[in-house]
Scaffold this active site. Structure first.
Site, PDB file in Angstrom:
ATOM      1  N   SER A 108       0.852  -1.191   0.000  1.00  0.00           N
ATOM      2  CA  SER A 108       0.000   0.000   0.000  1.00  0.00           C
ATOM      3  C   SER A 108       0.884   1.236   0.000  1.00  0.00           C
ATOM      4  O   SER A 108       1.983   1.234   0.565  1.00  0.00           O
ATOM      5  CB  SER A 108      -0.899   0.011   1.238  1.00  0.00           C
ATOM      6  OG  SER A 108      -1.492   1.269   1.416  1.00  0.00           O
ATOM      7  N   SER A 109       0.388   2.310  -0.591  1.00  0.00           N
ATOM      8  CA  SER A 109       1.152   3.555  -0.633  1.00  0.00           C
ATOM      9  C   SER A 109       1.288   4.199   0.742  1.00  0.00           C
ATOM     10  O   SER A 109       2.085   5.123   0.910  1.00  0.00           O
ATOM     11  CB  SER A 109       0.498   4.547  -1.600  1.00  0.00           C
ATOM     12  OG  SER A 109      -0.815   4.860  -1.181  1.00  0.00           O
ATOM     13  N   CYS A 110       0.546   3.709   1.735  1.00  0.00           N
ATOM     14  CA  CYS A 110       0.664   4.281   3.083  1.00  0.00           C
ATOM     15  C   CYS A 110       1.989   3.920   3.749  1.00  0.00           C
ATOM     16  O   CYS A 110       2.273   4.386   4.862  1.00  0.00           O
ATOM     17  CB  CYS A 110      -0.506   3.851   3.960  1.00  0.00           C
ATOM     18  SG  CYS A 110      -0.464   2.117   4.431  1.00  0.00           S
ATOM     19  N   TYR A 137      -1.090  -0.498  10.190  1.00  0.00           N
ATOM     20  CA  TYR A 137      -1.242  -1.163   8.892  1.00  0.00           C
ATOM     21  C   TYR A 137      -0.011  -0.931   8.030  1.00  0.00           C
ATOM     22  O   TYR A 137       0.499  -1.855   7.379  1.00  0.00           O
ATOM     23  CB  TYR A 137      -2.490  -0.617   8.193  1.00  0.00           C
ATOM     24  CG  TYR A 137      -2.732  -1.167   6.809  1.00  0.00           C
ATOM     25  CD1 TYR A 137      -3.243  -2.440   6.620  1.00  0.00           C
ATOM     26  CD2 TYR A 137      -2.459  -0.395   5.674  1.00  0.00           C
ATOM     27  CE1 TYR A 137      -3.484  -2.942   5.342  1.00  0.00           C
ATOM     28  CE2 TYR A 137      -2.692  -0.883   4.403  1.00  0.00           C
ATOM     29  CZ  TYR A 137      -3.212  -2.158   4.243  1.00  0.00           C
ATOM     30  OH  TYR A 137      -3.430  -2.648   2.977  1.00  0.00           O
ATOM     31  N   LYS A 141       2.735  -3.624   6.320  1.00  0.00           N
ATOM     32  CA  LYS A 141       3.053  -3.687   4.898  1.00  0.00           C
ATOM     33  C   LYS A 141       4.552  -3.496   4.642  1.00  0.00           C
ATOM     34  O   LYS A 141       5.123  -4.118   3.746  1.00  0.00           O
ATOM     35  CB  LYS A 141       2.238  -2.643   4.134  1.00  0.00           C
ATOM     36  CG  LYS A 141       0.760  -2.992   4.025  1.00  0.00           C
ATOM     37  CD  LYS A 141       0.573  -4.315   3.303  1.00  0.00           C
ATOM     38  CE  LYS A 141      -0.869  -4.688   3.133  1.00  0.00           C
ATOM     39  NZ  LYS A 141      -1.038  -5.987   2.426  1.00  0.00           N
ATOM     40  N   HIS A 180     -13.018   3.107   2.257  1.00  0.00           N
ATOM     41  CA  HIS A 180     -12.204   4.213   1.788  1.00  0.00           C
ATOM     42  C   HIS A 180     -13.099   5.306   1.203  1.00  0.00           C
ATOM     43  O   HIS A 180     -14.298   5.114   1.008  1.00  0.00           O
ATOM     44  CB  HIS A 180     -11.189   3.720   0.757  1.00  0.00           C
ATOM     45  CG  HIS A 180     -10.145   2.828   1.343  1.00  0.00           C
ATOM     46  ND1 HIS A 180     -10.066   1.484   1.070  1.00  0.00           N
ATOM     47  CD2 HIS A 180      -9.141   3.098   2.226  1.00  0.00           C
ATOM     48  CE1 HIS A 180      -9.050   0.956   1.735  1.00  0.00           C
ATOM     49  NE2 HIS A 180      -8.480   1.905   2.441  1.00  0.00           N
TER      50      HIS A 180
END
Length: 322
Positions: A108-110, A137, A141, A180
């Site tokens: 994920s880009s987070c 989270y 990742k 989201h």
């Protein structure tokens, strides 16, 4: 070839499954392995070990994850970090133990720091503090990326990681609190339209900018990267920087997104903002130059993707995740 899709019922996993089934229908030679949660608990180490021993897949796509929006991450931080860490560790290690040489991990880009320069390059990983609202989270990742990197370095496996931007499309979660922003807005505007409301209020100031990629494009990029020859993939990565960003390279403000969705849905009322609610990171745009250099580009525009997602939402209203 036997390929195991972990998380085939999720939005991304189901999109990948559809594309693989289409490939199999056209050319054959591919056996797709899937397991529901009731059939295989991916947080159960022994169960995952037994599955890999008995099924012996040739490749793995790790799309399984516990996901959610700002409120869900804030409410269930322990669940998010524990379940994701367990699933990733079990699948990656047992894949190695069973002799699986090729694996694709979806992140994920987070993973990138809250204050990362925009657009965010792959090299921004671990260069600053994470966004607090989804830190558990994100840490899980990041651990998945490093697991893949570490097995590649120590065992010469070919485990690849892709970091998608915000995804949407068929199979999305439309829960008003745990989803989201894009699917939540589709549902809110549809409800407001049906109820004849005069306005819809969105969280925050509406100023944060986000990038959105249709899940079918994500599935296409995932299979493109999984199939890419090892030498070509390595030419665009580094031993300690082996993940690839996946996005469209363009962003839009949340308020502009709300306007676009409002028009698609046909809501005629006012759009208001609520600055007392958190905005999250002000901008999240991925640098996708590496992926573009490899030869992949998205095919679905945001407006077309929202229109098709809205139609899917209406057609499947009785069985979508609400």
């Amino acid at each position: 070839m036997r390929i195991f899709i972990a998380g085939h019922r999720g939005m991304v996993g189901s999109a990948i499954l559809r594309q693989l089934q289409n490939q199999t229908h056209k050319s054959g030679g591919l056996e797709i392995l899937t397991r529901s949660h009731s059939e295989l608990d991916l947080t159960d180490q022994a169960a995952v070990r037994d599955f890999f021993k008995s099924q012996q897949p040739d490749a793995v796509i790790l799309a399984a994850a516990k996901v959610g929006g700002i409120l869900a991450n804030k409410t269930y931080p322990a669940d998010f970090i524990y379940e994701n860490l367990m699933m990733q560790a079990n699948i990656i290690h047992q894949a190695f133990a069973a002799g699986v040489s090729k694996l694709l991990f979806l992140g994920s880009s987070c993973i990138y720091p809250k204050e990362a320069s925009q657009p965010m390059e792959e090299g921004a990983l671990l260069t600053g503090l994470l966004e607090p609202t989804n830190e558990p989270y994100a840490i899980a990742k990041i651990a998945g990326i490093k697991l893949c990197e570490s097995y590649n370095r120590q065992h010469q496996t070919d485990y690849r990681s892709v970091m998608p931007t915000n995804l949407y499309g068929p199979g999305d979660n439309f829960h008003l609190e745990n989803s989201h922003v894009l699917p939540a807005l589709i549902r809110r505007f549809e409800q407001a339209k049906r109820q004849g409301l005069s306005h819809v209020t969105i969280w925050g100031t509406g100023k944060p900018r986000r990038e959105f990629l249709h899940v079918d494009d994500m599935a296409s990029a995932s299979l493109f990267l999984l199939d890419l020859p090892h030498e070509q993939y390595e030419a665009n990565t580094q031993p300690m920087l082996s993940h690839i960003n996946v996005g469209c390279g363009e962003d839009i403000s949340i308020y502009e997104l709300a306007q676009l969705i409002s028009n698609v849905v046909g809501f005629q009322g006012e759009i208001r903002t609520d600055p007392t609610k958190p905005d999250g990171t002000m901008r999240k745009l991925l640098d996708v130059s590496r992926l573009n250099q490899m030869g992949w580009q998205p095919q679905i525009t945001l407006s077309a993707g929202i229109e098709s997602t809205y139609r899917w939402f209406l057609d499947n209203y009785d069985r979508v995740r609400l």
